[in-house]
Design an enzyme around this catalytic site. Structure first.
Site, PDB file in Angstrom:
ATOM      1  N   ASP A   1      25.088  -0.474  36.871  1.00 45.21           N
ATOM      2  CA  ASP A   1      23.906   0.344  37.117  1.00 45.21           C
ATOM      3  C   ASP A   1      22.676  -0.411  36.642  1.00 45.21           C
ATOM      4  O   ASP A   1      22.545  -0.706  35.459  1.00 45.21           O
ATOM      5  CB  ASP A   1      24.031   1.685  36.375  1.00 45.21           C
TER       6      ASP A   1
ATOM      7  N   GLY B   1      17.003   5.367  34.907  1.00 43.91           N
ATOM      8  CA  GLY B   1      17.276   4.458  33.797  1.00 43.91           C
ATOM      9  C   GLY B   1      18.688   3.929  33.916  1.00 43.91           C
ATOM     10  O   GLY B   1      19.581   4.561  34.489  1.00 43.91           O
ATOM     11  N   GLU B   2      18.892   2.732  33.375  1.00 45.64           N
ATOM     12  CA  GLU B   2      20.197   2.093  33.510  1.00 45.64           C
ATOM     13  C   GLU B   2      21.283   2.903  32.819  1.00 45.64           C
ATOM     14  O   GLU B   2      21.154   3.278  31.662  1.00 45.64           O
ATOM     15  CB  GLU B   2      20.134   0.674  32.932  1.00 45.64           C
ATOM     16  N   GLY B   3      22.340   3.152  33.531  1.00 47.98           N
ATOM     17  CA  GLY B   3      23.449   3.960  33.026  1.00 47.98           C
ATOM     18  C   GLY B   3      23.356   5.393  33.492  1.00 47.98           C
ATOM     19  O   GLY B   3      24.368   6.005  33.843  1.00 47.98           O
TER      20      GLY B   3
END
Length: 665
Positions: free
Chosen positions: A501, A554-556
């Site tokens: 991600d 956002g990442e994740g």
């Protein structure tokens, strides 16, 4: 040695102690296992022994292969020595091997020399190996010369193999205990360097952190369990076993993280069988659409044609800041605040992890220097970060995690990932660097231009670098990218799929590909979020996103939004039966000539009664049934003629499934 936490294990136990079941558990995560049977098959002479052998065979999965060595006991050492690093072998057991060794038919054989030869093969075995043996040292001394010779030879063999193996377990009354939990004396090829003080949070628990005491290693961070997690039974699909707390001890791997590593690949046959099985499921619609690739991926990584939905999921949030122009437009201290909120159970990532029943582990990576003027990390810091990421993946695999979600948080991560995209895939920095958003939700194009300039200057400064994967991490990547790369490599080694991600995850995928090409086959991309760098890297890695939701949480967090859908698709694919028209009809349910007798056609030849759609005789002609006139009580309704050619009912009835799940007929 292998790349896993352990390579060779000797499992000892008495009669009916459960030693074989425990040994089978140790290799249960392997997609393919070669079962080496050492006992001679004397089923025609001993019914009770035949029943024991049959019970062992019944427990083995269909994906396992069996190899017999009873005919030549010296061949066992050859089989073990010739095994490949990606293989998994289970030898059951040494008692049968010693019996064959003492057989007069195999004389003259030097027992001591043969045992030494076997021990050396175990010591140098590059594959994952589990050897089962009976513990005879606790029993009475046999009263016959042959019994004493067997006990002496097996005791000698047990000692030799125990000395050569990485770990030794003793199973008593179904309860395993580790007799050899300490690491072997062979040191790791690449010592782990200590990270800067305070860079990593200490984990109070975690046996995976107990590597050699001679090497200073950072402690693994705490694993956070959200309060909204389900009960201790775990989410649906969790296949925990009663042995889960008795996984092998972590030992020194002897691994050097360098290009050309031989890591395992997913089971392509299982993936193909899963895709073929999908078209046979009893669905009212046309199928799973783009999610059929998800089922194929899960099947290949789990090594079974009918994959289970991922039960235990762990989110790794790698936190590392980047100094200089890469962080232009970022509020000072904002990433540290978000990490504190995540650890406290607040914020998007923590809430989504709680909703998904996923564990959360925040990993602090070393901060990176300004790439426009100096390298992001030193070579020692890169090595340490890679090893740390590898250990994080090992810790997750040892804890029974079935899927890793890799995310990142930090100032300047987007620019660092863009620099890696440019260095590895030849991309132009402005084309892969996303626009900068302010806290008020506006675009900051001035900050974006500063980031582009920092990436440009960093590429120019490092233009004379050798350009290897580690050089790119040191010059441009930074600590978060190095840790993420180590996670991907360690997960590949432990056959653990990773849901990527965001730009840091796919940038780590590009770097890990240059160290071990197998790693990209264990990665899955849920959604690229229309991020230009992620789209480019996904194309280079051959990763097609399953969804296109244009998420930018956002990442994740993007991956966790998609996770329930992915789990639901896997659960549905595993639970649905085959369409009734494709079921294999049992032989005793088919009509026979004696049931109703044959009918006679116009030529007088005997033939079966045709069904509604008619039947085809041997000459290929089709006899249509006479039309049935409606009665007064029945409406005058007939099935309309098909608009085009199609299968007759005879063809549909002859469609069956072969044992692999493919259509046949």
């Amino acid at each position: 040695m292998s790349v896993d936490g352990w390579n060779t294990v000797l499992v000892l136990g008495g009669i009916r102690s459960g030693k074989s079941e425990f040994a089978e558990f140790l290799v249960a995560d392997a997609p393919m296992v070669r079962y080496v049977a050492t006992a001679a098959d004397i089923s025609t002479q001993d019914e009770e022994w035949a029943a024991r052998l049959e019970a062992h065979r019944a427990r083995r999965p269909e994906t396992w292969t069996t190899e017999e060595t009873a005919g030549d006991p010296r061949r066992l050492a050859t089989v073990i020595a010739a095994a490949q690093p990606s293989e998994t072998l289970l030898v059951d057991d040494l008692g049968g091997w010693v019996t064959a060794l003492l057989d007069p038919a195999h004389r003259p054989a030097d027992d001591t020399a043969t045992i030494t030869e076997l021990a050396e093969a175990v010591r140098s075995c590059p594959a994952r190996l589990v050897v089962v043996s009976s513990e005879v040292g606790l029993s009475l001394v046999p009263t016959t010369p042959l019994g004493r010779a067997f006990a002496d030879a097996l005791g000698t063999a047990n000692r030799a193999i125990a000395d050569a193996a990485d770990a030794v377990a003793l199973v008593v009354a179904g309860q395993p205990s580790w007799l050899k939990p300490t690491p072997p004396t062979r040191a790791a090829a690449v010592p782990v360097q200590a990270m800067p003080a305070g860079a990593l949070q200490r984990n109070a628990a975690g046996p995976a952190a107990e590597h050699s005491a001679d090497v200073a290693e950072p402690a693994l961070p705490e694993v956070l369990t959200p309060s909204a997690l389900p009960s201790s039974a775990g989410p649906a699909g969790d296949n925990s076993t009663p042995w889960s707390s008795m996984t092998p001890p972590v030992v020194a791997t002897g691994l050097a993280i360098q290009p050309g590593m031989e890591l395992p690949m997913p089971d392509e046959d299982a993936g193909s069988q899963a895709m073929e099985r999908l078209v046979t499921l009893d669905l009212p619609g046309a199928g799973f659409g783009e999610l059929d690739r998800l089922v194929g991926f899960a099947a290949a990584t789990q090594g079974i044609p009918t994959p289970a939905p991922w039960g235990k999921v762990r989110v790794l949030l790698v936190h590392g800041d980047h100094a200089g122009g890469a962080a232009a437009g970022t509020t000072s201290g904002d990433s540290a605040r978000r990490v504190r909120d995540t650890r406290a159970g607040r914020g998007a990532l923590a809430r989504l992890a709680a909703e998904a029943g996923a564990e959360l582990q925040v990993v602090d990576a070393p901060s990176a220097g300004p790439i426009e003027t100096e390298p992001a990390l030193s070579p020692d810091e890169v090595e340490s970060a890679l090893q740390h990421g590898w250990r994080l993946a090992e810790q997750a695999a040892d804890a029974g995690v079935r899927l890793l979600v890799l995310g990142a948080c930090g100032a300047g991560t987007d620019a660092a990932a863009a620099a890696v995209f440019a260095a590895t895939a030849g991309a132009e920095p402005p084309a892969v660097l996303a626009r900068v958003h302010t806290d008020a939700g506006e675009y900051d194009d001035a900050a974006w231009m500063v980031r582009c300039a920092a990436v440009r200057d960093g590429l120019h400064r490092s233009r004379h670098s050798p350009g290897s994967a580690k050089d790119i991490l040191a010059e441009l990547g930074g600590g978060d990218l190095a840790v993420a790369t180590g996670v991907l490599l360690g997960a590949t080694a432990r056959r653990l799929p990773v849901l990527l991600d965001g730009p840091v995850g796919v940038a780590a995928g590009l770097v890990s590909r240059d160290l071990a090409g197998q790693s990209r086959h264990w990665c899955l991309l849920a959604d690229h979020g229309r991020h230009p760098g992620v789209q480019l890297a996904a194309d280079v890695l051959g990763l097609t996103p399953l969804l296109d939701l244009r998420l930018d949480l956002g990442e994740g967090a993007n991956a966790l939004v998609a996770l329930p859908l992915l789990r639901s698709a896997l659960a549905l694919a595993a639970a649905l039966p085959t369409h009734p028209s494709l079921d294999v009809e049992p032989d005793d349910a088919r009509p026979t000539m004696g049931d109703a007798g044959p009918t006679t056609n116009s030529a007088g030849a005997g033939r079966d009664e045709p069904d509604e759609a008619g039947s085809t005789d041997e000459a290929g002609s089709t006899d249509e049934p006479d039309p049935v006139e409606p009665t007064a009580d029945e409406p005058d309704f007939r099935e309309p003629e098909p608009a085009g050619p199609g299968p007759t009912s005879t063809e549909a009835e002859s469609t069956t499934l072969d044992p692999s799940g493919r259509r046949a007929g």
